[in-house]
Design a protein around this motif. Structure first.
Motif, PDB file in Angstrom:
ATOM      1  N   MET A  94      -3.143  -4.921   3.232  1.00 56.58           N
ATOM      2  CA  MET A  94      -3.783  -5.000   1.934  1.00 56.58           C
ATOM      3  C   MET A  94      -2.648  -4.796   0.970  1.00 56.58           C
ATOM      4  O   MET A  94      -1.629  -4.260   1.187  1.00 56.58           O
ATOM      5  N   MET A  95      -2.869  -5.088  -0.205  1.00 55.73           N
ATOM      6  CA  MET A  95      -1.973  -5.068  -1.229  1.00 55.73           C
ATOM      7  C   MET A  95      -2.555  -4.392  -2.683  1.00 55.73           C
ATOM      8  O   MET A  95      -3.517  -4.556  -2.781  1.00 55.73           O
ATOM      9  N   LYS A  96      -1.824  -3.961  -3.422  1.00 53.45           N
ATOM     10  CA  LYS A  96      -2.249  -3.457  -4.776  1.00 53.45           C
ATOM     11  C   LYS A  96      -1.764  -4.268  -5.872  1.00 53.45           C
ATOM     12  O   LYS A  96      -0.728  -4.857  -5.870  1.00 53.45           O
ATOM     13  N   MET A  97      -2.880  -4.647  -6.783  1.00 55.77           N
ATOM     14  CA  MET A  97      -2.323  -5.502  -8.060  1.00 55.77           C
ATOM     15  C   MET A  97      -2.905  -4.575  -9.271  1.00 55.77           C
ATOM     16  O   MET A  97      -4.008  -4.205  -9.293  1.00 55.77           O
ATOM     17  N   GLU A  98      -1.662  -4.121  -9.923  1.00 58.65           N
ATOM     18  CA  GLU A  98      -1.961  -3.182 -11.066  1.00 58.65           C
ATOM     19  C   GLU A  98      -2.065  -4.013 -12.191  1.00 58.65           C
ATOM     20  O   GLU A  98      -0.965  -4.870 -12.423  1.00 58.65           O
ATOM     21  N   ILE A  99      -3.003  -3.944 -13.180  1.00 59.27           N
ATOM     22  CA  ILE A  99      -2.783  -4.536 -14.320  1.00 59.27           C
ATOM     23  C   ILE A  99      -2.979  -3.562 -15.533  1.00 59.27           C
ATOM     24  O   ILE A  99      -3.747  -3.000 -15.468  1.00 59.27           O
ATOM     25  N   SER A 123      -7.205  -1.444 -17.988  1.00 56.10           N
ATOM     26  CA  SER A 123      -5.978  -1.304 -17.079  1.00 56.10           C
ATOM     27  C   SER A 123      -6.634  -1.013 -15.641  1.00 56.10           C
ATOM     28  O   SER A 123      -7.524  -0.035 -15.880  1.00 56.10           O
ATOM     29  N   THR A 124      -6.272  -1.305 -14.656  1.00 58.15           N
ATOM     30  CA  THR A 124      -7.064  -1.124 -13.282  1.00 58.15           C
ATOM     31  C   THR A 124      -6.117  -1.515 -12.356  1.00 58.15           C
ATOM     32  O   THR A 124      -5.110  -2.135 -12.253  1.00 58.15           O
ATOM     33  N   ILE A 125      -6.566  -1.014 -11.224  1.00 53.38           N
ATOM     34  CA  ILE A 125      -5.951  -1.460  -9.822  1.00 53.38           C
ATOM     35  C   ILE A 125      -6.695  -2.062  -8.861  1.00 53.38           C
ATOM     36  O   ILE A 125      -7.958  -1.523  -8.603  1.00 53.38           O
ATOM     37  N   PHE A 126      -6.458  -3.155  -8.354  1.00 51.07           N
ATOM     38  CA  PHE A 126      -7.315  -3.953  -7.511  1.00 51.07           C
ATOM     39  C   PHE A 126      -6.497  -3.753  -6.177  1.00 51.07           C
ATOM     40  O   PHE A 126      -5.248  -3.902  -5.937  1.00 51.07           O
ATOM     41  N   LEU A 127      -7.424  -3.651  -4.933  1.00 47.91           N
ATOM     42  CA  LEU A 127      -6.852  -3.774  -3.734  1.00 47.91           C
ATOM     43  C   LEU A 127      -7.358  -5.180  -3.116  1.00 47.91           C
ATOM     44  O   LEU A 127      -8.542  -5.419  -3.082  1.00 47.91           O
ATOM     45  N   MET A 180       0.962  -1.238   0.045  1.00 46.50           N
ATOM     46  CA  MET A 180      -0.149   0.229   0.039  1.00 46.50           C
ATOM     47  C   MET A 180       0.942   1.421  -0.185  1.00 46.50           C
ATOM     48  O   MET A 180       0.402   2.429  -0.165  1.00 46.50           O
ATOM     49  N   LYS A 181       2.300   1.176   0.185  1.00 50.64           N
ATOM     50  CA  LYS A 181       3.076   2.316   0.361  1.00 50.64           C
ATOM     51  C   LYS A 181       3.941   2.157  -1.212  1.00 50.64           C
ATOM     52  O   LYS A 181       5.096   3.040  -1.182  1.00 50.64           O
ATOM     53  N   ASP A 182       3.360   1.431  -1.897  1.00 47.76           N
ATOM     54  CA  ASP A 182       4.052   1.451  -3.334  1.00 47.76           C
ATOM     55  C   ASP A 182       5.318   0.701  -3.479  1.00 47.76           C
ATOM     56  O   ASP A 182       5.989   0.917  -4.456  1.00 47.76           O
ATOM     57  N   SER A 183       5.967  -0.042  -2.649  1.00 46.69           N
ATOM     58  CA  SER A 183       6.956  -0.961  -2.955  1.00 46.69           C
ATOM     59  C   SER A 183       6.383  -1.968  -3.634  1.00 46.69           C
ATOM     60  O   SER A 183       5.603  -2.819  -3.324  1.00 46.69           O
ATOM     61  N   ILE A 184       7.278  -2.325  -4.661  1.00 45.49           N
ATOM     62  CA  ILE A 184       6.928  -3.290  -5.562  1.00 45.49           C
ATOM     63  C   ILE A 184       7.516  -4.504  -5.073  1.00 45.49           C
ATOM     64  O   ILE A 184       8.523  -4.875  -4.615  1.00 45.49           O
ATOM     65  N   PHE A 185       6.504  -5.460  -5.297  1.00 47.58           N
ATOM     66  CA  PHE A 185       6.852  -6.867  -4.504  1.00 47.58           C
ATOM     67  C   PHE A 185       6.885  -7.859  -6.017  1.00 47.58           C
ATOM     68  O   PHE A 185       7.880  -8.639  -6.034  1.00 47.58           O
ATOM     69  N   PHE A 186       6.321  -7.504  -6.928  1.00 45.16           N
ATOM     70  CA  PHE A 186       6.332  -8.329  -8.273  1.00 45.16           C
ATOM     71  C   PHE A 186       6.016  -7.461  -9.326  1.00 45.16           C
ATOM     72  O   PHE A 186       5.027  -6.866  -9.411  1.00 45.16           O
ATOM     73  N   HIS A 187       6.729  -7.508 -10.423  1.00 50.57           N
ATOM     74  CA  HIS A 187       6.493  -6.434 -11.759  1.00 50.57           C
ATOM     75  C   HIS A 187       6.859  -7.462 -12.956  1.00 50.57           C
ATOM     76  O   HIS A 187       7.892  -7.830 -13.004  1.00 50.57           O
ATOM     77  N   GLY A 188       5.910  -7.619 -13.792  1.00 52.81           N
ATOM     78  CA  GLY A 188       6.122  -8.708 -15.070  1.00 52.81           C
ATOM     79  C   GLY A 188       5.014  -9.312 -15.675  1.00 52.81           C
ATOM     80  O   GLY A 188       3.897  -8.916 -15.449  1.00 52.81           O
TER      81      GLY A 188
END
Length: 129
Positions: free
Chosen positions: A124-129, A96-100, A61-69
């Motif tokens: 919570m986490m963000k999942m950006e598509i 394109s969307t963001i899920f929490l 939630m503080k925008d630290s990337i856990f996975f990108h690909g």
């Protein structure tokens, strides 16, 4: 009379606080939220059993990337409401969307991994598509 109106108003606000929890996001189900960023050119939604290629990014939630690909996977035939498949089934090609979603659900129920120790069970986490 004023006290009754005041308490009714307070009760209404408190009961609807969850919808104000993440401004700009729509409440989907349980603890899942969605914010549509861009609508794709096609109106082609995935069907259960379809194979998908998705560009995604998991973030805290503080925008630290856990996975990108890019991930390739098959949409399960029976889509559960509190799952990534449910999120993907809501989108059309090119959206394109963001899920929490709760980190615990993301890791344990969808990725079949233990929740990393630096996450709290309520994070919570963000999942950006």
């Amino acid at each position: 009379m004023r006290i009754t109106v005041f308490f009714t108003l307070v009760l209404f606000i408190v009961s609807n606080c969850k919808s104000f929890r993440y401004p700009g996001f729509s409440h989907i189900t349980e603890d899942f939220y969605c914010s549509l960023i861009e609508i794709g050119d096609k109106n082609l939604k995935p069907e259960p059993g379809d194979f998908l290629t998705v560009n995604l990014c998991y973030k805290t939630m503080k925008d630290s990337i856990f996975f990108h690909g890019t991930r390739k996977f098959r949409l399960h035939p029976q889509v559960k409401k509190a799952s990534l498949d449910h999120c993907f089934s809501m989108l059309s090609e090119g959206d394109s969307t963001i899920f929490l979603l709760p980190a615990k659900i993301l890791f344990e129920e969808n990725l079949h991994r233990s929740l990393p120790s630096f996450f709290d069970s309520t994070d919570m986490m963000k999942m950006e598509i």
